[in-house]
Write a protein that holds these residues in place. Structure first.
Motif, mmCIF file in Angstrom:
data_model
loop_
_atom_site.group_PDB
_atom_site.id
_atom_site.type_symbol
_atom_site.label_atom_id
_atom_site.label_comp_id
_atom_site.label_asym_id
_atom_site.label_seq_id
_atom_site.Cartn_x
_atom_site.Cartn_y
_atom_site.Cartn_z
ATOM 1 N N THR A 131 -0.001 -6.310 -6.519
ATOM 2 C CA THR A 131 0.080 -4.827 -6.147
ATOM 3 C C THR A 131 0.257 -3.804 -7.248
ATOM 4 O O THR A 131 -0.520 -2.824 -7.121
ATOM 5 C CB THR A 131 1.361 -4.302 -5.231
ATOM 6 N N GLN B 146 -1.028 -4.133 -10.155
ATOM 7 C CA GLN B 146 -2.596 -4.078 -10.674
ATOM 8 C C GLN B 146 -3.458 -3.470 -9.910
ATOM 9 O O GLN B 146 -4.455 -3.089 -10.392
ATOM 10 C CB GLN B 146 -3.064 -5.669 -11.046
ATOM 11 N N ASN B 147 -3.091 -3.614 -8.393
ATOM 12 C CA ASN B 147 -4.110 -2.890 -7.473
ATOM 13 C C ASN B 147 -3.956 -1.434 -7.502
ATOM 14 O O ASN B 147 -4.779 -0.696 -7.390
ATOM 15 C CB ASN B 147 -3.905 -3.528 -5.934
ATOM 16 N N CYS C 35 0.788 -1.192 -0.001
ATOM 17 C CA CYS C 35 0.017 -0.040 -0.012
ATOM 18 C C CYS C 35 0.890 1.108 0.069
ATOM 19 O O CYS C 35 2.172 1.192 0.374
ATOM 20 C CB CYS C 35 -0.982 0.117 0.976
#
Length: 289
Positions: free
Chosen positions: A53, A55-56, A27
């Motif tokens: 990550t 892709q997120n 994050c």
């Protein structure tokens, strides 16, 4: 200071016989507290993300956040895409500004692994982007890549030498008995294999599956030539456990600033312990800046 290639960073670590931790960040706030921990210990550091990550959060967004954090804390910082099997995702990361990428073709035969690694090298080399490849198969789960314990295979030293000669890859992650995630038993690290590989290749080696490996074992791996040590699960767990404990103690305390601060401090302490473990504390010197 902006993001830098991990190639000179890891060569310097190998030469000076210390490691550099590559922390998986999941994050945006984790990017900042990892660098805060590194800055407090004056240590170079590598941020790394999985394909999931990317892709997120988006490759460009990750790069911008990492650049901002690197400039704020003025610490030598690399940004690495870990365990990627998709050439298009690697291209996306490089175009966005990643300074290091891993092409993981270890599930393929040797010749195919060489072919795919060379394709990435052709794209990355002229841009100064570090490339990492893997030989053998590290067990456990990394994002969507699952390698069962019985399918894990250790790297063959002579193949490592040949692989580097044929690809020119500047960093290599040989499977030596570690596994991704937290171990159910004791890790079966083949120190003799590490020593043999390090003896016949001249590139920095990478230790995958660094979470929960006993400190003495990690230090020994570093002393034998492992310059990059990957840590993911322990960092993620420390962060998440602090949040869980917060709500167990005070379930009505819903202010994110309260529980995220506790999570940050727990994860920072974990990050600092790993930095000290590999011996990179105090290694930020004027030549790096």
């Amino acid at each position: 200071m902006t993001l830098i290639s991990t190639t000179p960073m890891l060569r310097k670590a190998k030469k000076n016989k210390h490691g550099i931790v590559a922390f998986n960040v999941h994050c945006f706030d984790s990017i900042f507290w990892v660098l805060e921990a590194a800055a407090e210990l004056k240590s170079p550091v590598i941020l790394q993300t999985t394909v999931g990550t990317v892709q997120n959060l988006g490759a460009k967004n990750i790069v911008e956040a990492a650049k901002t954090a690197a400039e704020s804390y003025n610490i030598p910082t690399g940004l690495h895409l870990d365990h990627c099997t998709d050439f298009d995702v690697i291209k996306e990361a490089i175009r966005a500004g990643y300074t290091s990428v891993m092409i993981d073709a270890s599930m393929h035969p040797f010749e195919e692994n060489v072919k795919r690694t060379k394709e990435v090298m052709e794209l990355a080399k002229s841009l100064g982007v570090n490339v990492e490849a893997e030989l053998g198969k590290v067990g456990g789960v990394e994002d969507d890549i699952v390698v069962a314990e019985e399918d894990a295979q250790k790297a063959v030293p002579e193949e490592c030498k040949l692989f580097i000669e044929q690809t020119g890859v500047p960093t290599l992650a040989p499977a030596i008995g570690t596994a991704h995630g937290i171990y159910k038993g004791e890790p079966d690290i083949d120190f003799d294999r590490i020593a043999k590989i390090a003896e016949i290749v001249d590139v920095p080696l990478v230790l995958h599956g660094g979470s929960a490996v006993p400190e003495a074992d990690v230090r020994r791996c570093v002393s034998l030539g492992m310059a990059k040590v990957n840590v993911s699960t322990e960092l993620k767990n420390a962060y998440s456990e602090a949040i869980r404990k917060h709500f167990e103690m005070d379930p009505d305390s819903l202010d994110p600033r309260a529980y995220l601060q506790k999570a940050k401090e727990a994860a920072k302490e974990m990050a600092k312990s790993k930095i000290r473990m590999v011996g990179s504390e105090g290694k930020v010197v004027p030549s790096f800046v």
